[in-house]
Scaffold this motif. Structure first.
Motif, PDB file in Angstrom:
ATOM      1  N   TYR A   1      24.792  34.331  32.598  1.00  0.00           N
ATOM      2  CA  TYR A   1      24.658  34.883  33.942  1.00  0.00           C
ATOM      3  C   TYR A   1      24.616  36.414  33.966  1.00  0.00           C
ATOM      4  O   TYR A   1      24.659  37.009  35.037  1.00  0.00           O
ATOM      5  CB  TYR A   1      25.806  34.381  34.821  1.00  0.00           C
TER       6      TYR A   1
ATOM      7  N   ASN B   1      22.986  36.285  37.438  1.00  0.00           N
ATOM      8  CA  ASN B   1      23.976  36.516  38.489  1.00  0.00           C
ATOM      9  C   ASN B   1      24.996  37.492  37.927  1.00  0.00           C
ATOM     10  O   ASN B   1      26.023  37.105  37.381  1.00  0.00           O
ATOM     11  CB  ASN B   1      24.648  35.194  38.906  1.00  0.00           C
TER      12      ASN B   1
ATOM     13  N   ARG C   1      27.305  39.440  39.046  1.00  0.00           N
ATOM     14  CA  ARG C   1      28.702  39.395  39.503  1.00  0.00           C
ATOM     15  C   ARG C   1      29.455  38.255  38.796  1.00  0.00           C
ATOM     16  O   ARG C   1      30.589  38.439  38.353  1.00  0.00           O
ATOM     17  CB  ARG C   1      28.766  39.209  41.024  1.00  0.00           C
ATOM     18  N   LEU C   2      28.802  37.108  38.685  1.00  0.00           N
ATOM     19  CA  LEU C   2      29.419  35.987  37.984  1.00  0.00           C
ATOM     20  C   LEU C   2      29.548  36.293  36.497  1.00  0.00           C
ATOM     21  O   LEU C   2      30.571  36.003  35.868  1.00  0.00           O
ATOM     22  CB  LEU C   2      28.614  34.706  38.207  1.00  0.00           C
TER      23      LEU C   2
ATOM     24  N   THR D   1      29.889  39.176  35.084  1.00  0.00           N
ATOM     25  CA  THR D   1      30.959  40.155  34.894  1.00  0.00           C
ATOM     26  C   THR D   1      32.335  39.493  34.994  1.00  0.00           C
ATOM     27  O   THR D   1      33.246  39.794  34.220  1.00  0.00           O
ATOM     28  CB  THR D   1      30.841  41.280  35.942  1.00  0.00           C
ATOM     29  N   ALA D   2      32.476  38.553  35.958  1.00  0.00           N
ATOM     30  CA  ALA D   2      33.752  37.854  36.127  1.00  0.00           C
ATOM     31  C   ALA D   2      34.064  37.008  34.901  1.00  0.00           C
ATOM     32  O   ALA D   2      35.210  36.966  34.430  1.00  0.00           O
ATOM     33  CB  ALA D   2      33.713  36.981  37.376  1.00  0.00           C
TER      34      ALA D   2
ATOM     35  N   ASN E   1      38.879  35.752  40.697  1.00  0.00           N
ATOM     36  CA  ASN E   1      37.578  36.413  40.804  1.00  0.00           C
ATOM     37  C   ASN E   1      36.473  35.530  40.241  1.00  0.00           C
ATOM     38  O   ASN E   1      35.398  35.392  40.835  1.00  0.00           O
ATOM     39  CB  ASN E   1      37.600  37.758  40.058  1.00  0.00           C
TER      40      ASN E   1
ATOM     41  N   GLU F   1      33.258  33.745  42.441  1.00  0.00           N
ATOM     42  CA  GLU F   1      31.850  33.951  42.089  1.00  0.00           C
ATOM     43  C   GLU F   1      31.194  32.637  41.661  1.00  0.00           C
ATOM     44  O   GLU F   1      30.035  32.365  42.000  1.00  0.00           O
ATOM     45  CB  GLU F   1      31.732  34.991  40.977  1.00  0.00           C
TER      46      GLU F   1
ATOM     47  N   LEU G   1      30.412  30.535  44.803  1.00  0.00           N
ATOM     48  CA  LEU G   1      29.227  31.007  45.516  1.00  0.00           C
ATOM     49  C   LEU G   1      27.945  30.601  44.786  1.00  0.00           C
ATOM     50  O   LEU G   1      26.958  30.204  45.406  1.00  0.00           O
ATOM     51  CB  LEU G   1      29.282  32.530  45.682  1.00  0.00           C
ATOM     52  N   GLU G   2      27.971  30.698  43.460  1.00  0.00           N
ATOM     53  CA  GLU G   2      26.800  30.299  42.676  1.00  0.00           C
ATOM     54  C   GLU G   2      26.521  28.801  42.845  1.00  0.00           C
ATOM     55  O   GLU G   2      25.381  28.386  43.056  1.00  0.00           O
ATOM     56  CB  GLU G   2      27.030  30.624  41.201  1.00  0.00           C
TER      57      GLU G   2
ATOM     58  N   TYR H   1      34.611  25.739  36.316  1.00  0.00           N
ATOM     59  CA  TYR H   1      35.172  26.043  37.637  1.00  0.00           C
ATOM     60  C   TYR H   1      36.360  25.143  37.946  1.00  0.00           C
ATOM     61  O   TYR H   1      37.419  25.601  38.391  1.00  0.00           O
ATOM     62  CB  TYR H   1      34.085  25.879  38.702  1.00  0.00           C
TER      63      TYR H   1
END
Length: 771
Positions: A407, A411, A413-414, A416-417, A453, A457, A460-461, A486
């Motif tokens: 990702y 994505n 943000r995902l 990075t998390a 975090n 993310e 949302l994905e 998740y």
């Protein structure tokens, strides 16, 4: 005219009357309920002085011979400067609120019912209704307004109860028939077995008093009927409103179904349902829901009411096959259908998870119903390790590294998390140092924020991406998915909330990966907390010994009852002997020949025999020696990962008319050593190799140290008691009725030590020693 009262909540009423559309395919947020609470709080914080939140409302609506008593709490009651009122209903949603949306009918219906209650009570000619949607994970919101007259709301309320009325009328007829049938129900056997009447009376008394009962009930007492029959009688007398028969294995679920069927044949009219795991119930070949269309999920809520009324009208015992038949007929998902039906049934037969596991429990069951529900916990000795499993959580590094790479651009943000969590694991590996392991009394304080975090993310994905990446190659051997990761993260976030002095955190470096676990050492507190919601728990097993250990580990209170029953069988039915050979790990090579020779001696008479080993490797080693030395003896071998059909095929070979001896090799603590019923000449002898001690390892040693620090015998709690439970379960396969007899060989010199001998059933202690 005298009315029959129907008591239900606003939400239950409108969801039955107005739910429509399809089951949502694919991902469902594990944090939806918590997000819903946050959405409500977000809006309610904006209320001005004079506005009220969570306002309790109640009304009665007569319809035909029914009187609906309906109550609930409206999210908000807002007062304008001119004194006019607005009823607000708040709903969280996954996507971004669309200004063009008109709102779901079922959501408006809930708001209308609250508006009707207020307009009627306050004699308001008009009232404003407000429906507010809030996006989960953000503060994006949108509100819709409608002004409704009292006349329109009255018409709506009558229409709503008219939609529910056919179901209510069916249930009124059913309950009248149920009550009469329970009153007339007699014990289904001509006589009680020794100890059975005492056990049944103790169960009834415990339920009547709202107490818990821990019962050591040996094989042959008739545990299933001894608990189910008095529980049904208590239900008929209004001392309970529902019964959950909880099992750890399929075989005990089937025994409960058979007991319910027997009561039905004796005239009982009672809704009993057996829940099956989703992957087994699903009609799809792969046994899992996908993101693609499914005929049984599409339009599910348009057809479910008809399916429920049809099945509940015509069936009492609802097994997997019964549910599948009606699911096919009405084109509804069999698994979701079974859950919806369970809320309407008096007796639910299901796995422990549906009650004790916070990830899986039946969350729509009201607290009021729980307070009047009885739990019958079969084979309760299993609840100790199952409880540890339910309340522990673990993660590994590899999925986060793979997801951070996948990702990174798709994505950021995902990505990075996930990278931040991976960096945590890199630092953890350094902390583990040369030992490659570490233990701590607390969880890493920086981890919750990192995981929150990532979860936000990832959610949302999963919610917003039209095609989220389903799987990622972590390394040559492992494929991971965003969804699985998740859920694992959500499990750990949930465990942070229950983490206390009964937990320990440990990490291990395994084949280059890093493993972290929040390990629940003592599940008693959490099991006790879950059980407190219910009226009574009846926890029973043939191997709930020593009773003090299981009371301690399952969380008994001082006020809870205990019962230990003697075996209904005679000592003469067992011929018990001890083979004083060492089966300790370093002595196993030397034990192969003595064990093989003893097995040949045991099967010297025609009959069917089972031998249980503490590991599959040990089993294979003895099997090879035995079959080479005694090829004339027919044998069967339990395979690793044996499926239910394979298990049934294995057991089917144990026929009473076998022309020559048959020897089955099985694993102690496996699917053949518990819940297996081979009465009469289907089983003539059993050998148990070893004292069943769990394999020495990190977790068992952590348990040993913990219980030692609590002033208990740590070795007993971590090793001996769980091991001897498996020995008793395996040996318990032999004598199943008053007409059975057979031989038991206990192959280990430790059985002659007082600490082990005293844990054997009394009928086994007067053994002979083989030379």
């Amino acid at each position: 005219m005298e009315h029959t009262e129907i008591i239900l909540s606003v939400r239950a009423l409108v969801e039955f009357a107005y739910s429509s559309g399809s089951l949502e395919p694919g991902f469902r947020s594990g944090a939806a309920m918590a997000e819903g609470t946050r959405s409500h709080q977000l809006i309610q914080k904006q209320y001005k002085e004079g506005d009220r939140k969570e306002v309790y409302l109640k009304t009665g609506i007569a319809y035909g011979e029914l009187l609906f008593q309906i109550d609930g709490r409206c999210d908000g009651l807002l007062t304008a400067e001119d004194g006019s009122l607005t009823v607000e209903e708040i709903k969280s949603m996954a996507g971004i609120p669309d200004p063009a949306l008109e709102g779901k009918e079922v959501h408006w219906a809930q708001a209308y019912m609250y508006a009707y209650m207020l307009a009627t009570d306050l004699e308001l000619p008009y009232i404003q209704v407000k429906l507010t949607y809030v996006q989960r994970g953000s503060e994006a919101q949108y509100s819709l307004y409608r002004e409704m007259s009292r006349e329109a709301l009255t018409a709506f309320a009558l229409e709503t109860v008219s939609r529910y009325a056919p179901y209510a009328e069916m249930m009124v007829r059913y309950k009248a028939k149920r009550g009469e049938s329970i009153t007339n129900l007699s014990f289904p056997f001509s006589a009680y077995r020794p100890g059975q009447r005492h056990f049944a009376a103790a169960v009834y008394t415990s339920i009547a008093e709202g107490a818990n009962l821990f019962a050591q009930a040996p094989t042959g007492i008739g545990k299933t009927m001894s608990t189910l029959f008095p529980a049904v009688k208590a239900l008929g007398e209004g001392k309970a409103a529902g019964i959950f028969y909880l099992t750890a294995k399929t075989v005990t679920r089937i025994a409960a179904q058979e007991a319910a069927s027997m009561l039905n044949r004796r005239g009982l009219h009672l809704h009993v349902i057996a829940l099956t795991a989703k992957e087994k119930a699903c009609f799809r070949e792969e046994g899992i829901c996908g993101t693609d269309s499914c005929a049984y999920a599409e339009g599910y809520y348009d057809r479910i009411n008809g399916a429920l009324i049809d099945m509940l009208e015509h069936e009492t015992l609802m097994t997997r096959e019964t549910i599948a038949g009606y699911a096919h007929k009405h084109q509804v998902c069999p698994f979701e259908f079974s859950l919806d039906a369970a809320y309407a049934c008096d007796v639910v037969i299901c796995d422990y998870n549906y009650i004790y596991d916070p990830r899986i429990s039946l969350k729509r069951m009201s607290e009021e119903r729980k307070k009047n529900t009885v739990l019958l916990v079969d084979e309760a000795h299993n609840l100790v390790d199952r409880g540890r499993e339910m309340y522990s959580a673990s993660l590994t590094k590899a999925p986060f590294l793979a997801l951070s790479r996948t990702y990174k651009t798709a994505n950021p943000r995902l990505g990075t998390a996930a990278k931040a969590v991976n960096a945590f694991f890199i630092a953890l590996r350094k902390i583990c140092g040369d030992k490659g392991a570490g233990e701590w009394a607390a969880y890493p304080e920086e981890l919750p924020e990192l995981l929150e975090n990532f979860a936000a993310e990832a959610e949302l994905e999963l919610l917003n991406s039209s095609s989220p990446v389903s799987s990622v190659q972590a390394d040559e051997d492992e494929v991971v998915s965003l969804l699985d990761t998740y859920y694992a993260v959500q499990g750990m976030l949930r465990t942070f909330k229950t983490y206390d002095e009964r937990y320990i955190t440990y990490a291990e470096v395994r084949s280059g990966d890093v493993y972290l676990k929040l390990f629940n050492l003592d599940p008693s507190h959490l099991l006790q907390q879950m059980g407190k919601s219910f009226r009574s728990q009846i926890l029973f097993s043939a191997t709930l010994s020593p009773l003090s250990y299981y009371r301690d580990m399952i969380g008994a209170g001082e006020e809870d009852y205990s019962l230990s029953l003697a075996s209904p069988f005679h000592k003469e039915q067992w011929q018990v002997s001890v083979l004083p050979v060492s089966t300790r790990f370093h002595d196993r090579e030397a034990s192969l020949q003595p064990l093989s020779n003893a097995l040949r001696g045991m099967v010297s008479k025609k009959g069917n025999y089972l031998v249980f080993f503490p590991s599959y490797l040990y089993l294979r080693n003895v099997y090879e020696v035995f079959t080479e030395k005694y090829p004339e003896v027919p044998t069967l071998l339990q395979g690793s990962g044996m499926s239910e059909p394979e298990r049934e095929g294995f057991l089917a070979a144990f026929r009473p008319d076998n022309p020559e001896p048959l020897l089955g090799f099985a694993v102690l603590g496996g699917i053949l050593s518990e819940g297996v019923d081979l009465p009469g000449d289907r089983l003539n002898g059993v050998m148990v190799v070893g004292v069943g001690l769990p394999q020495v390892g990190l977790e068992r040693n952590l348990l040993r140290s913990y219980f030692q620090s609590q002033g208990k015998n740590g070795f007993d709690y971590a090793y001996i008691y769980p091991g001897m439970c498996k020995v008793q379960q395996a040996g318990g396969r032999l004598i199943r009725s008053e007409n059975d007899s057979g031989v038991i060989v206990l192959a280990d010199d430790r059985f002659m030590q007082p600490s082990y001998r005293q844990l054997l059933p009394e009928e086994w202690r007067d053994y002979s020693v083989l030379t």
